[in-house]
Write a protein that holds these residues in place. Structure first.
Motif, PDB file in Angstrom:
ATOM      1  N   LEU A 126       0.886  -0.927   0.012  1.00 37.02           N
ATOM      2  CA  LEU A 126      -0.147  -0.086  -0.082  1.00 37.02           C
ATOM      3  C   LEU A 126       0.775   1.101  -0.121  1.00 37.02           C
ATOM      4  O   LEU A 126       0.749   2.368  -0.703  1.00 37.02           O
ATOM      5  N   ALA A 127       2.026   1.310   0.890  1.00 37.07           N
ATOM      6  CA  ALA A 127       2.970   2.492   0.824  1.00 37.07           C
ATOM      7  C   ALA A 127       3.605   2.596  -0.478  1.00 37.07           C
ATOM      8  O   ALA A 127       3.834   3.793  -0.974  1.00 37.07           O
ATOM      9  N   LYS A 128       3.865   1.614  -1.129  1.00 32.93           N
ATOM     10  CA  LYS A 128       4.325   1.778  -2.477  1.00 32.93           C
ATOM     11  C   LYS A 128       3.354   2.182  -3.446  1.00 32.93           C
ATOM     12  O   LYS A 128       3.811   3.092  -4.214  1.00 32.93           O
ATOM     13  N   TYR A 129       2.357   1.672  -3.539  1.00 30.69           N
ATOM     14  CA  TYR A 129       1.357   2.226  -4.552  1.00 30.69           C
ATOM     15  C   TYR A 129       0.732   3.853  -4.070  1.00 30.69           C
ATOM     16  O   TYR A 129       0.842   4.479  -5.220  1.00 30.69           O
ATOM     17  N   ARG A 130       1.033   4.233  -3.021  1.00 26.64           N
ATOM     18  CA  ARG A 130       0.634   5.566  -2.579  1.00 26.64           C
ATOM     19  C   ARG A 130       1.736   6.391  -3.180  1.00 26.64           C
ATOM     20  O   ARG A 130       1.726   7.488  -3.442  1.00 26.64           O
ATOM     21  N   GLU A 131       3.083   5.902  -3.052  1.00 26.45           N
ATOM     22  CA  GLU A 131       4.205   6.452  -3.473  1.00 26.45           C
ATOM     23  C   GLU A 131       4.270   6.707  -4.954  1.00 26.45           C
ATOM     24  O   GLU A 131       4.583   7.695  -5.477  1.00 26.45           O
ATOM     25  N   ILE A 132       3.754   5.753  -5.525  1.00 22.64           N
ATOM     26  CA  ILE A 132       3.764   5.734  -7.071  1.00 22.64           C
ATOM     27  C   ILE A 132       2.611   6.761  -7.395  1.00 22.64           C
ATOM     28  O   ILE A 132       2.816   7.588  -8.358  1.00 22.64           O
ATOM     29  N   GLU A 133       1.526   6.504  -6.811  1.00 24.96           N
ATOM     30  CA  GLU A 133       0.473   7.751  -6.925  1.00 24.96           C
ATOM     31  C   GLU A 133       0.898   9.213  -6.801  1.00 24.96           C
ATOM     32  O   GLU A 133       0.755   9.875  -7.793  1.00 24.96           O
ATOM     33  N   ARG A 134       1.835   9.351  -5.713  1.00 24.73           N
ATOM     34  CA  ARG A 134       2.134  10.622  -5.479  1.00 24.73           C
ATOM     35  C   ARG A 134       3.167  11.207  -6.632  1.00 24.73           C
ATOM     36  O   ARG A 134       3.170  12.231  -7.208  1.00 24.73           O
ATOM     37  N   ARG A 135       4.074  10.412  -6.915  1.00 25.39           N
ATOM     38  CA  ARG A 135       4.902  10.508  -8.171  1.00 25.39           C
ATOM     39  C   ARG A 135       4.641  10.608  -9.477  1.00 25.39           C
ATOM     40  O   ARG A 135       5.023  11.465 -10.358  1.00 25.39           O
ATOM     41  N   ASP A 136       3.642   9.650  -9.901  1.00 23.03           N
ATOM     42  CA  ASP A 136       3.228   9.636 -11.329  1.00 23.03           C
ATOM     43  C   ASP A 136       1.806  10.177 -11.450  1.00 23.03           C
ATOM     44  O   ASP A 136       1.655  10.472 -12.843  1.00 23.03           O
ATOM     45  N   PHE A 137       1.086  10.666 -10.590  1.00 24.53           N
ATOM     46  CA  PHE A 137      -0.093  11.075 -10.811  1.00 24.53           C
ATOM     47  C   PHE A 137      -0.542  12.431 -10.250  1.00 24.53           C
ATOM     48  O   PHE A 137      -1.602  12.632  -9.175  1.00 24.53           O
ATOM     49  N   PRO A 138       0.346  13.394 -10.496  1.00 24.99           N
ATOM     50  CA  PRO A 138       0.133  14.751  -9.752  1.00 24.99           C
ATOM     51  C   PRO A 138      -1.315  15.382 -10.401  1.00 24.99           C
ATOM     52  O   PRO A 138      -1.903  14.658 -11.203  1.00 24.99           O
ATOM     53  N   PRO A 139      -1.995  16.146  -9.629  1.00 23.50           N
ATOM     54  CA  PRO A 139      -3.251  16.776 -10.249  1.00 23.50           C
ATOM     55  C   PRO A 139      -3.446  17.233 -11.647  1.00 23.50           C
ATOM     56  O   PRO A 139      -4.374  17.095 -12.535  1.00 23.50           O
ATOM     57  N   ASP A 140      -2.290  17.761 -12.039  1.00 22.87           N
ATOM     58  CA  ASP A 140      -2.264  18.426 -13.438  1.00 22.87           C
ATOM     59  C   ASP A 140      -2.247  17.254 -14.558  1.00 22.87           C
ATOM     60  O   ASP A 140      -2.457  17.561 -15.910  1.00 22.87           O
ATOM     61  N   ARG A 141      -2.152  16.012 -14.065  1.00 24.38           N
ATOM     62  CA  ARG A 141      -1.831  14.898 -15.258  1.00 24.38           C
ATOM     63  C   ARG A 141      -3.386  14.239 -15.384  1.00 24.38           C
ATOM     64  O   ARG A 141      -3.892  13.601 -14.499  1.00 24.38           O
ATOM     65  N   ASP A 142      -4.017  14.863 -16.346  1.00 22.95           N
ATOM     66  CA  ASP A 142      -5.410  14.409 -16.550  1.00 22.95           C
ATOM     67  C   ASP A 142      -5.833  13.976 -17.810  1.00 22.95           C
ATOM     68  O   ASP A 142      -7.067  14.055 -18.153  1.00 22.95           O
ATOM     69  N   SER A 143      -5.020  13.649 -18.723  1.00 28.07           N
ATOM     70  CA  SER A 143      -5.200  12.945 -19.863  1.00 28.07           C
ATOM     71  C   SER A 143      -6.022  11.650 -19.933  1.00 28.07           C
ATOM     72  O   SER A 143      -6.052  10.946 -18.478  1.00 28.07           O
ATOM     73  N   CYS A 144      -6.786  11.261 -20.711  1.00 33.95           N
ATOM     74  CA  CYS A 144      -7.692   9.989 -20.726  1.00 33.95           C
ATOM     75  C   CYS A 144      -6.672   8.901 -20.405  1.00 33.95           C
ATOM     76  O   CYS A 144      -7.030   8.339 -19.677  1.00 33.95           O
ATOM     77  N   ASP A 146      -3.819   8.914 -18.760  1.00 32.72           N
ATOM     78  CA  ASP A 146      -3.425   8.978 -17.383  1.00 32.72           C
ATOM     79  C   ASP A 146      -4.326   8.418 -16.291  1.00 32.72           C
ATOM     80  O   ASP A 146      -4.304   7.919 -15.369  1.00 32.72           O
ATOM     81  N   ARG A 147      -5.951   9.043 -16.658  1.00 29.82           N
ATOM     82  CA  ARG A 147      -6.861   8.730 -15.738  1.00 29.82           C
ATOM     83  C   ARG A 147      -7.120   7.466 -15.675  1.00 29.82           C
ATOM     84  O   ARG A 147      -7.330   6.638 -14.594  1.00 29.82           O
ATOM     85  N   LEU A 148      -7.000   6.733 -16.645  1.00 28.90           N
ATOM     86  CA  LEU A 148      -7.355   5.169 -16.860  1.00 28.90           C
ATOM     87  C   LEU A 148      -6.192   4.228 -16.123  1.00 28.90           C
ATOM     88  O   LEU A 148      -6.362   3.483 -15.554  1.00 28.90           O
ATOM     89  N   ARG A 149      -4.867   4.710 -16.270  1.00 35.62           N
ATOM     90  CA  ARG A 149      -3.915   4.301 -15.651  1.00 35.62           C
ATOM     91  C   ARG A 149      -3.967   4.466 -14.260  1.00 35.62           C
ATOM     92  O   ARG A 149      -3.816   3.484 -13.209  1.00 35.62           O
ATOM     93  N   HIS A 150      -4.459   5.578 -13.897  1.00 32.14           N
ATOM     94  CA  HIS A 150      -4.608   5.867 -12.505  1.00 32.14           C
ATOM     95  C   HIS A 150      -5.653   5.164 -11.779  1.00 32.14           C
ATOM     96  O   HIS A 150      -5.649   4.652 -10.640  1.00 32.14           O
ATOM     97  N   LEU A 151      -6.700   4.761 -12.686  1.00 35.17           N
ATOM     98  CA  LEU A 151      -7.800   4.014 -12.038  1.00 35.17           C
ATOM     99  C   LEU A 151      -7.424   2.518 -11.872  1.00 35.17           C
ATOM    100  O   LEU A 151      -7.605   1.958 -10.802  1.00 35.17           O
ATOM    101  N   VAL A 152      -6.465   2.095 -12.610  1.00 38.05           N
ATOM    102  CA  VAL A 152      -5.726   0.786 -12.401  1.00 38.05           C
ATOM    103  C   VAL A 152      -5.126   0.815 -10.917  1.00 38.05           C
ATOM    104  O   VAL A 152      -5.171  -0.035 -10.283  1.00 38.05           O
TER     105      VAL A 152
END
Length: 188
Positions: A126-144, A146-152
């Motif tokens: 869980l900590a690893k996933y949250r770090e990936i989320e923080r690093r790879d999905f900042p609020p300004d990454r909002d392409s289709c 990015d949104r689908l990858r973030h959903l996974v």
């Protein structure tokens, strides 16, 4: 049947060699669809034979040079067909849950330590996933994409959160079990 589709997905994201695919599986796709180095290479051969991918021409001939692969139109079409097809969810099969159920009839020796071990593993993931989320999905990454990858990734976060909460609850419940209710007079 999903490994070829995982490879097609990865190759559409970026043409890669088998080694590069293995590394990418270790860092991302492998969190939800794992494959060994040998499985990936075997599947690359099948996909190439089936005309779904091809090895990119080498810039210069060299013995032992790694081949990079790209997806052909037939591979893209197969991936699109597979993506659009409906599939039933797989039933949950978890050895820990089965062992816990068995402990109800044969005794609980070793289960609490394993529950703690599983909790530690899920909290670490869980900590690893949250770090990936923080690093790879900042609020300004909002392409289709990015949104689908973030959903996974969110699925992984939610699953690890569930398991961490459930294991915490299971350990609390385990600690409250009355000694006399253990099978065959077992003692903790």
């Amino acid at each position: 049947m999903s490994l070829p589709h995982a490879i097609l997905t990865a190759l559409l994201e970026k043409p890669s060699s088998g080694l590069e695919l293995t590394r990418r599986f270790d860092k991302s796709i492998g969190y939800f669809w794992s494959a060994t180095h040998q499985q990936i290479y075997r599947e690359l051969g099948r996909l190439e034979t089936d005309g779904l991918i091809r090895a990119l021409p080498a810039e210069q001939p060299a013995r032992g040079q790694k081949k990079s692969y790209e997806v052909l139109p037939a591979g893209r079409a197969e991936l699109a067909r597979w993506t659009a097809a409906s599939q039933e969810p797989k039933p949950l099969r978890d050895v820990l849950l089965l062992r816990l159920r068995a402990a109800a009839v044969v005794g609980t020796a070793g289960i609490d330590a394993d529950l703690r071990h599983h909790l530690e593993l899920h909290e670490r993931q869980l900590a690893k996933y949250r770090e990936i989320e923080r690093r790879d999905f900042p609020p300004d990454r909002d392409s289709c994409q990015d949104r689908l990858r973030h959903l996974v990734l969110r699925a992984g976060i939610d699953l690890e959160t569930f398991w961490s909460q459930w294991l915490t609850h299971a350990l609390e419940e385990f600690a409250r079990l009355p000694e006399g209710d253990l099978p065959d007079g077992e003692h903790r």
